[in-house]
Design a protein around this motif. Structure first.
Motif, mmCIF file in Angstrom:
data_model
loop_
_atom_site.group_PDB
_atom_site.id
_atom_site.type_symbol
_atom_site.label_atom_id
_atom_site.label_comp_id
_atom_site.label_asym_id
_atom_site.label_seq_id
_atom_site.Cartn_x
_atom_site.Cartn_y
_atom_site.Cartn_z
ATOM 1 N N CYS A 195 6.756 -6.410 6.296
ATOM 2 C CA CYS A 195 6.612 -5.734 7.600
ATOM 3 C C CYS A 195 5.856 -6.637 8.577
ATOM 4 C CB CYS A 195 5.913 -4.387 7.426
ATOM 5 S SG CYS A 195 6.250 -3.215 8.764
ATOM 6 N N HIS A 240 2.813 -7.862 8.452
ATOM 7 C CA HIS A 240 1.383 -7.620 8.679
ATOM 8 C C HIS A 240 0.549 -8.892 8.478
ATOM 9 C CE1 HIS A 240 1.906 -2.979 7.938
ATOM 10 N NE2 HIS A 240 2.810 -3.480 8.742
ATOM 11 N N GLU A 244 -1.806 0.527 6.340
ATOM 12 C CA GLU A 244 -0.907 1.076 7.368
ATOM 13 C C GLU A 244 0.303 1.721 6.734
ATOM 14 O OE1 GLU A 244 1.965 2.010 10.041
ATOM 15 O OE2 GLU A 244 2.371 0.377 8.659
ATOM 16 N N GLU A 245 0.736 1.180 5.602
ATOM 17 C CA GLU A 245 1.959 1.686 4.961
ATOM 18 C C GLU A 245 1.668 2.903 4.078
ATOM 19 O OE1 GLU A 245 4.846 0.522 5.771
ATOM 20 O OE2 GLU A 245 4.595 -1.557 6.414
ATOM 21 N N HIS A 285 10.903 -4.534 6.684
ATOM 22 C CA HIS A 285 10.986 -3.970 5.319
ATOM 23 C C HIS A 285 12.134 -4.571 4.506
ATOM 24 C CE1 HIS A 285 8.318 -0.141 5.972
ATOM 25 N NE2 HIS A 285 7.854 -1.198 6.611
ATOM 26 N N LEU A 325 4.042 -4.631 1.236
ATOM 27 C CA LEU A 325 4.904 -3.566 0.712
ATOM 28 C C LEU A 325 5.366 -3.860 -0.720
ATOM 29 C CD1 LEU A 325 7.148 -3.141 3.864
ATOM 30 C CD2 LEU A 325 5.869 -1.270 2.805
HETATM 31 ZN ZN LIG Z 1 6.174 -1.181 7.730
#
Ligand SMILES: [Zn+2]
Ligand SMILES: [Zn+2]
Length: 399
Positions: free
Chosen positions: A103, A105, A138-139, A367, A82
């Motif tokens: 997040c 990942h 994904e984001e 986040h 992110l």
């Molecule tokens: Zn996320």
């Protein structure tokens, strides 16, 4: 089998930690996961799997062909980071300014890779095939999963069920996993609305059409969708996050722009809320004689866990982790997750892997610039998905 998986997962703990920390130090944004994808593809090749790259742009797929059986289960982790500036002061903190795995990942990719290591070492005993799916973007509002589906990730061999993982803070403690029966994560749709008025002098409002007043009515009216138009036990969130218009206190603006997000859990409610918003915008704008442009973007589908598969994962996790380590979550989360697109296509279930640990200072939400977790959670994740995959294939094989 359970003991073998457990032992192997414990054995690779150091390797998992090292792999995750390397990803954490080198985070990459949606669809820019080149280094990450490359590293994963190399690791999968080294394990001895059939590897496919460039699936849905930067996605990677590893295929393990088991001994017998014709079913294939998919295990999915995502890879992107992110645009967050990391505030953790740890040796493995992000080295990239303004980009962070906030997040978790990095953890998801590592868990799926760990499951590949474990299951490959036991391949002679696995009654079916396993596809290890490393998803990009994904984001990015649903484009990641959809891109992979369009590129055939669920075909050849056909995947008949899919498990996804996500690191999860409170209330799921480190060492535990959590499962929802039915809805697990919300659908996430977007409102882009332009209201067109007729600007003029603020002291002569009757000679103008005030788009700010129209916007205010619309903002209030759409709050009535959750309070008066849908079942109070069926959660709906409508939030306007941006409003832009006007230049000065004594000038009526010509145009106002609004942006917002809509979260719902059930497919039918998702459609209903969209229709209500369209109706309210049209009705209010017409009544107050303004014009409008509404762009309602259907983003991520809700993640709905298939009950039979969820039960199987719950049993597998209880057996391999211990009964008290498996939580049945009372409520879904209203955050969106594009795993929804995958489990909308085939039966799927989303496993929340606990990271909450006040003792270790891991109390921050997803986040957050301070989100972090202990790598023990990776071992928990690997055990759960690897054993659940074997259980699924064994059951399918004996049917
Ligand atoms: Zn996320
Ligand atoms: Zn995420």
């Amino acid at each position: 089998m359970k003991e073998k998986i457990s032992r192997k997962a414990e054995e690779i703990k150091d390797a998992l930690r090292e792999f995750r920390r390397d990803l954490h130090q080198n985070p990459e944004l949606s669809f820019e996961e080149f280094r990450t994808a490359n590293k994963i593809a190399q690791a999968l090749t080294q394990i001895g799997l059939e590897v496919q790259t460039g699936v849905g742009k930067t996605g990677v797929v590893g295929l393990l062909r088991g001994r017998s059986g014709n079913k294939t289960i998919g295990l999915r982790g995502d890879m992107d980071a992110l645009p967050v500036e990391e505030l953790n002061q740890v040796p493995y903190a992000s080295r990239k300014k303004g980009v962070m795995h906030a997040c978790g990942h990095d953890g998801h990719s590592t868990i799926i890779l760990g499951a590949a290591m474990v299951l490959h070492s036991l391949r002679a005993e696995i009654p079916g095939s396993v596809k290890f799916i490393f998803q990009p973007g994904e984001e990015s509002g649903g484009k990641g999963a959809r891109g992979m589906i369009e590129d055939g990730v669920l075909k050849n061999p056909d995947v008949s069920a899919i498990l996804g993982v996500h690191m999860w803070p409170a209330p799921i403690r480190l060492g535990q996993i959590g499962l929802n029966y039915g809805p697990s994560m919300a659908a996430s749709d977007s409102i882009y609305l332009k209201i067109k008025g007729q600007g003029g002098h603020a002291a002569m409002p009757h000679m103008t059409i005030d788009p700010i007043v129209i916007a205010a009515q619309i903002i209030n009216m759409i709050q009535l969708i959750a309070s008066r138009m849908t079942d109070p036990l069926d959660p709906v969130v409508v939030s306007i996050g941006l409003i832009k218009g006007g230049t000065r206190r004594n000038i009526i603006a010509n145009e106002v722009e609004l942006e917002g997000t809509v979260r719902t859990l059930l497919p039918e409610t998702r459609i209903k809320v969209k229709e209500k918003i369209e109706k309210i915008v049209k009705g209010v704008a017409e009544a107050l004689e303004g014009g409008y442009e509404l762009n309602y973007v259907m983003g991520v589908a809700p993640t709905i866990n298939e009950p039979g598969l969820t039960r199987l994962v719950e049993e597998a996790a209880q057996e391999i982790l211990g009964e008290d380590q498996v939580l049945r979550l009372q409520h879904p989360h209203m955050t969106g997750e594009d795993f929804g697109a995958l489990c909308e296509t085939i039966p799927g279930t989303f496993i929340k892997v606990g990271v909450y640990s006040p003792e270790k200072g891991h109390v921050h939400v997803l986040h957050s610039p301070r989100f972090d977790f202990d790598e023990e959670a990776l071992v928990t994740g690997v055990k759960t998905v690897a054993y659940a995959a074997v259980k699924y294939l064994s059951r399918a094989h004996s049917e």
